[in-house]
Design a protein around this motif. Structure first.
Motif, PDB file in Angstrom:
ATOM      1  N   SER A  75      -3.102 -16.548 -23.748  1.00 48.33           N
ATOM      2  CA  SER A  75      -3.521 -16.131 -25.083  1.00 48.33           C
ATOM      3  C   SER A  75      -3.613 -17.400 -25.916  1.00 48.33           C
ATOM      4  O   SER A  75      -3.452 -18.505 -25.383  1.00 48.33           O
ATOM      5  N   VAL A  76      -3.863 -17.268 -27.193  1.00 45.68           N
ATOM      6  CA  VAL A  76      -4.048 -18.471 -28.006  1.00 45.68           C
ATOM      7  C   VAL A  76      -2.719 -19.186 -28.251  1.00 45.68           C
ATOM      8  O   VAL A  76      -1.672 -18.549 -28.405  1.00 45.68           O
ATOM      9  N   TRP A  77      -2.779 -20.500 -28.262  1.00 51.09           N
ATOM     10  CA  TRP A  77      -1.663 -21.313 -28.732  1.00 51.09           C
ATOM     11  C   TRP A  77      -1.633 -21.156 -30.246  1.00 51.09           C
ATOM     12  O   TRP A  77      -2.621 -21.412 -30.933  1.00 51.09           O
ATOM     13  N   GLY A  78      -0.515 -20.703 -30.781  1.00 56.91           N
ATOM     14  CA  GLY A  78      -0.470 -20.281 -32.176  1.00 56.91           C
ATOM     15  C   GLY A  78      -0.888 -21.324 -33.185  1.00 56.91           C
ATOM     16  O   GLY A  78      -1.397 -20.993 -34.260  1.00 56.91           O
ATOM     17  N   ASP A  79      -0.716 -22.588 -32.856  1.00 54.56           N
ATOM     18  CA  ASP A  79      -1.040 -23.664 -33.790  1.00 54.56           C
ATOM     19  C   ASP A  79      -2.501 -24.103 -33.692  1.00 54.56           C
ATOM     20  O   ASP A  79      -2.943 -24.970 -34.434  1.00 54.56           O
ATOM     21  N   GLY A  80      -3.245 -23.501 -32.756  1.00 53.77           N
ATOM     22  CA  GLY A  80      -4.645 -23.898 -32.589  1.00 53.77           C
ATOM     23  C   GLY A  80      -4.763 -25.243 -31.893  1.00 53.77           C
ATOM     24  O   GLY A  80      -4.045 -25.539 -30.943  1.00 53.77           O
ATOM     25  N   HIS A  81      -5.692 -26.072 -32.353  1.00 55.53           N
ATOM     26  CA  HIS A  81      -5.917 -27.412 -31.788  1.00 55.53           C
ATOM     27  C   HIS A  81      -6.262 -27.342 -30.302  1.00 55.53           C
ATOM     28  O   HIS A  81      -5.710 -28.079 -29.481  1.00 55.53           O
ATOM     29  N   GLY A  82      -7.171 -26.442 -29.967  1.00 54.13           N
ATOM     30  CA  GLY A  82      -7.587 -26.324 -28.581  1.00 54.13           C
ATOM     31  C   GLY A  82      -8.918 -25.613 -28.484  1.00 54.13           C
ATOM     32  O   GLY A  82      -9.697 -25.592 -29.438  1.00 54.13           O
ATOM     33  N   PHE A  83      -9.172 -24.998 -27.331  1.00 54.14           N
ATOM     34  CA  PHE A  83     -10.444 -24.307 -27.149  1.00 54.14           C
ATOM     35  C   PHE A  83     -10.282 -23.150 -26.170  1.00 54.14           C
ATOM     36  O   PHE A  83      -9.405 -23.151 -25.305  1.00 54.14           O
ATOM     37  N   TYR A  84     -11.151 -22.164 -26.338  1.00 57.20           N
ATOM     38  CA  TYR A  84     -11.171 -21.006 -25.448  1.00 57.20           C
ATOM     39  C   TYR A  84     -11.855 -21.378 -24.137  1.00 57.20           C
ATOM     40  O   TYR A  84     -12.774 -22.196 -24.100  1.00 57.20           O
ATOM     41  N   VAL A  85     -11.401 -20.734 -23.062  1.00 59.16           N
ATOM     42  CA  VAL A  85     -11.971 -20.975 -21.740  1.00 59.16           C
ATOM     43  C   VAL A  85     -12.656 -19.700 -21.262  1.00 59.16           C
ATOM     44  O   VAL A  85     -12.076 -18.609 -21.331  1.00 59.16           O
ATOM     45  N   ASN A  86     -13.882 -19.849 -20.790  1.00 63.39           N
ATOM     46  CA  ASN A  86     -14.595 -18.735 -20.173  1.00 63.39           C
ATOM     47  C   ASN A  86     -15.255 -19.231 -18.890  1.00 63.39           C
ATOM     48  O   ASN A  86     -15.097 -20.402 -18.507  1.00 63.39           O
ATOM     49  N   SER A  87     -15.982 -18.361 -18.216  1.00 69.39           N
ATOM     50  CA  SER A  87     -16.574 -18.751 -16.934  1.00 69.39           C
ATOM     51  C   SER A  87     -17.612 -19.851 -17.085  1.00 69.39           C
ATOM     52  O   SER A  87     -17.884 -20.594 -16.134  1.00 69.39           O
ATOM     53  N   GLU A  88     -18.190 -19.976 -18.274  1.00 74.81           N
ATOM     54  CA  GLU A  88     -19.231 -20.975 -18.490  1.00 74.81           C
ATOM     55  C   GLU A  88     -18.669 -22.385 -18.644  1.00 74.81           C
ATOM     56  O   GLU A  88     -19.305 -23.364 -18.248  1.00 74.81           O
ATOM     57  N   ASN A  89     -17.501 -22.509 -19.236  1.00 81.14           N
ATOM     58  CA  ASN A  89     -16.964 -23.859 -19.488  1.00 81.14           C
ATOM     59  C   ASN A  89     -15.710 -24.169 -18.667  1.00 81.14           C
ATOM     60  O   ASN A  89     -15.050 -25.181 -18.898  1.00 81.14           O
ATOM     61  N   LEU A  90     -15.389 -23.305 -17.698  1.00 78.90           N
ATOM     62  CA  LEU A  90     -14.148 -23.485 -16.938  1.00 78.90           C
ATOM     63  C   LEU A  90     -14.108 -24.813 -16.195  1.00 78.90           C
ATOM     64  O   LEU A  90     -13.071 -25.485 -16.162  1.00 78.90           O
ATOM     65  N   ARG A  91     -15.212 -25.216 -15.601  1.00 82.14           N
ATOM     66  CA  ARG A  91     -15.190 -26.470 -14.840  1.00 82.14           C
ATOM     67  C   ARG A  91     -14.950 -27.654 -15.770  1.00 82.14           C
ATOM     68  O   ARG A  91     -14.162 -28.554 -15.454  1.00 82.14           O
ATOM     69  N   GLN A  92     -15.613 -27.654 -16.918  1.00 82.95           N
ATOM     70  CA  GLN A  92     -15.360 -28.715 -17.891  1.00 82.95           C
ATOM     71  C   GLN A  92     -13.929 -28.641 -18.402  1.00 82.95           C
ATOM     72  O   GLN A  92     -13.264 -29.670 -18.569  1.00 82.95           O
ATOM     73  N   ALA A  93     -13.455 -27.435 -18.652  1.00 86.83           N
ATOM     74  CA  ALA A  93     -12.092 -27.266 -19.159  1.00 86.83           C
ATOM     75  C   ALA A  93     -11.069 -27.810 -18.175  1.00 86.83           C
ATOM     76  O   ALA A  93     -10.097 -28.471 -18.563  1.00 86.83           O
ATOM     77  N   SER A  94     -11.274 -27.550 -16.887  1.00 86.38           N
ATOM     78  CA  SER A  94     -10.322 -28.034 -15.888  1.00 86.38           C
ATOM     79  C   SER A  94     -10.380 -29.553 -15.763  1.00 86.38           C
ATOM     80  O   SER A  94      -9.356 -30.198 -15.511  1.00 86.38           O
ATOM     81  N   VAL A  95     -11.557 -30.127 -15.966  1.00 87.71           N
ATOM     82  CA  VAL A  95     -11.673 -31.588 -15.961  1.00 87.71           C
ATOM     83  C   VAL A  95     -10.925 -32.175 -17.155  1.00 87.71           C
ATOM     84  O   VAL A  95     -10.139 -33.127 -17.016  1.00 87.71           O
ATOM     85  N   VAL A  96     -11.150 -31.618 -18.337  1.00 93.34           N
ATOM     86  CA  VAL A  96     -10.467 -32.103 -19.539  1.00 93.34           C
ATOM     87  C   VAL A  96      -8.957 -31.988 -19.374  1.00 93.34           C
ATOM     88  O   VAL A  96      -8.207 -32.939 -19.641  1.00 93.34           O
ATOM     89  N   PHE A  97      -8.493 -30.832 -18.934  1.00 91.82           N
ATOM     90  CA  PHE A  97      -7.059 -30.621 -18.722  1.00 91.82           C
ATOM     91  C   PHE A  97      -6.499 -31.660 -17.757  1.00 91.82           C
ATOM     92  O   PHE A  97      -5.488 -32.322 -18.039  1.00 91.82           O
ATOM     93  N   SER A  98      -7.145 -31.804 -16.607  1.00 87.25           N
ATOM     94  CA  SER A  98      -6.611 -32.674 -15.555  1.00 87.25           C
ATOM     95  C   SER A  98      -6.633 -34.137 -15.962  1.00 87.25           C
ATOM     96  O   SER A  98      -5.645 -34.865 -15.767  1.00 87.25           O
ATOM     97  N   VAL A  99      -7.747 -34.576 -16.522  1.00 88.36           N
ATOM     98  CA  VAL A  99      -7.857 -35.974 -16.940  1.00 88.36           C
ATOM     99  C   VAL A  99      -6.777 -36.313 -17.961  1.00 88.36           C
ATOM    100  O   VAL A  99      -6.167 -37.395 -17.919  1.00 88.36           O
ATOM    101  N   ARG A 100      -6.506 -35.391 -18.870  1.00 89.80           N
ATOM    102  CA  ARG A 100      -5.499 -35.630 -19.905  1.00 89.80           C
ATOM    103  C   ARG A 100      -4.077 -35.658 -19.334  1.00 89.80           C
ATOM    104  O   ARG A 100      -3.169 -36.214 -19.959  1.00 89.80           O
ATOM    105  N   ARG A 101      -3.872 -35.053 -18.159  1.00 84.77           N
ATOM    106  CA  ARG A 101      -2.523 -34.954 -17.607  1.00 84.77           C
ATOM    107  C   ARG A 101      -2.261 -35.899 -16.431  1.00 84.77           C
ATOM    108  O   ARG A 101      -1.108 -36.124 -16.074  1.00 84.77           O
ATOM    109  N   LEU A 102      -3.304 -36.439 -15.829  1.00 87.70           N
ATOM    110  CA  LEU A 102      -3.134 -37.186 -14.578  1.00 87.70           C
ATOM    111  C   LEU A 102      -2.474 -38.550 -14.759  1.00 87.70           C
ATOM    112  O   LEU A 102      -1.755 -39.014 -13.873  1.00 87.70           O
TER     113      LEU A 102
END
Length: 275
Positions: A75-102
């Protein structure tokens, strides 16, 4: 002694403006402050988005913050500062997530800004990032009923289970098979497959026992379609209790480490960070 290079780059080259961010709709959802705990501050985000399956918290764009301000929620992170994920942007979202954490921040690199890729991204890299995200410690997607917020009870649904009920021995149907369907036509690398296979064994181990009431209550284990955070923490609680045969994480940790080591240099090679 080596030299540290600093780059003064325009903000429109930053990673945090790389992907299109779906707009919110009018549907109310429960805002979260962690995996299964509703947000408690007065100001909050509580709107969902059309066809969304998750929400990525991705506050700030420099390395010192991304290690602690990157997470995936059901569900949403209560403070915001993020973005929704759907089937259209999931691949980009996973890249952003992973790059930021690796890449781990240090006193040398912690002010470095993440950038949009300067090289084409292969399907293998994108799929590796997806699997890496699914089994990262900051994947906080979960399913739970009866979350109390704003004088109502709410449920959240986990869309990020990469297995069917039959594969893991679940006693009930999962509400969503989104991730199974999403992965169905993806060709995964040997490293990603190894993580998936090792993760499946942990999922199967989870369903072999019912946890004590205090663990079920703490982790909100009141549905079959629990998430990775709930699975691994329930298993760790069992290991600590000594009441059941311990479940080994060694195979999973080895496979995940190999996938991590494969992806880490690509963060620089593809231009997400400059050395």
């Amino acid at each position: 002694m080596g030299e540290k290079k600093f780059f003064n780059l325009p903000v429109n080259t930053y990673l945090n403006v790389w992907l299109d961010r779906p707009k919110p709709n009018s549907t109310e959802v429960v805002p979260l402050k962690n995996t299964v705990s509703p947000y408690t501050s007065k100001k909050y985000l509580n709107k969902w988005s059309d066809n969304a399956v998750a929400y990525v918290w991705s506050q700030n764009n420099d390395l010192q913050h991304t290690a602690t301000q990157t997470a995936l929620f059901s569900s949403v992170w209560g403070d915001g500062h993020g973005f929704y994920v759907n089937s259209e942007n999931l691949r980009q979202a996973s890249v952003v997530f992973s790059v930021r954490r690796l890449i781990k921040p240090t006193w040398i690199n912690d002010r470095d800004q993440f950038l949009q890729p300067s090289e084409p991204l292969t399907d293998e890299f994108k799929n590796d990032c997806l699997i890496w995200m699914l089994f990262n410690g900051s994947n906080l997607t979960a399913s739970a009923n009866d979350l109390e917020w704003n004088d109502k009870k709410w449920s959240i649904v986990n869309h990020f289970i990469p297995y069917t009920e039959e594969e893991v021995g679940a006693p009930e149907r999962f509400e969503s098979d989104f991730m199974v369907r999403y992965l169905a036509d993806k060709q995964l690398s040997p490293e990603a497959v190894a993580v998936l296979e090792a993760g499946k064994k942990l999922w199967q181990a989870y369903f072999t026992h019912t946890d004590e009431h205090n663990v079920r209550d703490e982790l909100k284990l009141n549905r079959a379609d629990v998430g990775w955070y709930q699975i691994r923490n329930a298993l760790k609680r069992r290991n600590e209790s000594g009441d059941v045969v311990p479940v080994s994480f060694t195979e999973f940790e080895t496979a995940y480490k190999l996938l991590t080591e494969k992806l880490q240099p690509q963060v620089y090679e593809l231009g997400f960070l400059r050395a």
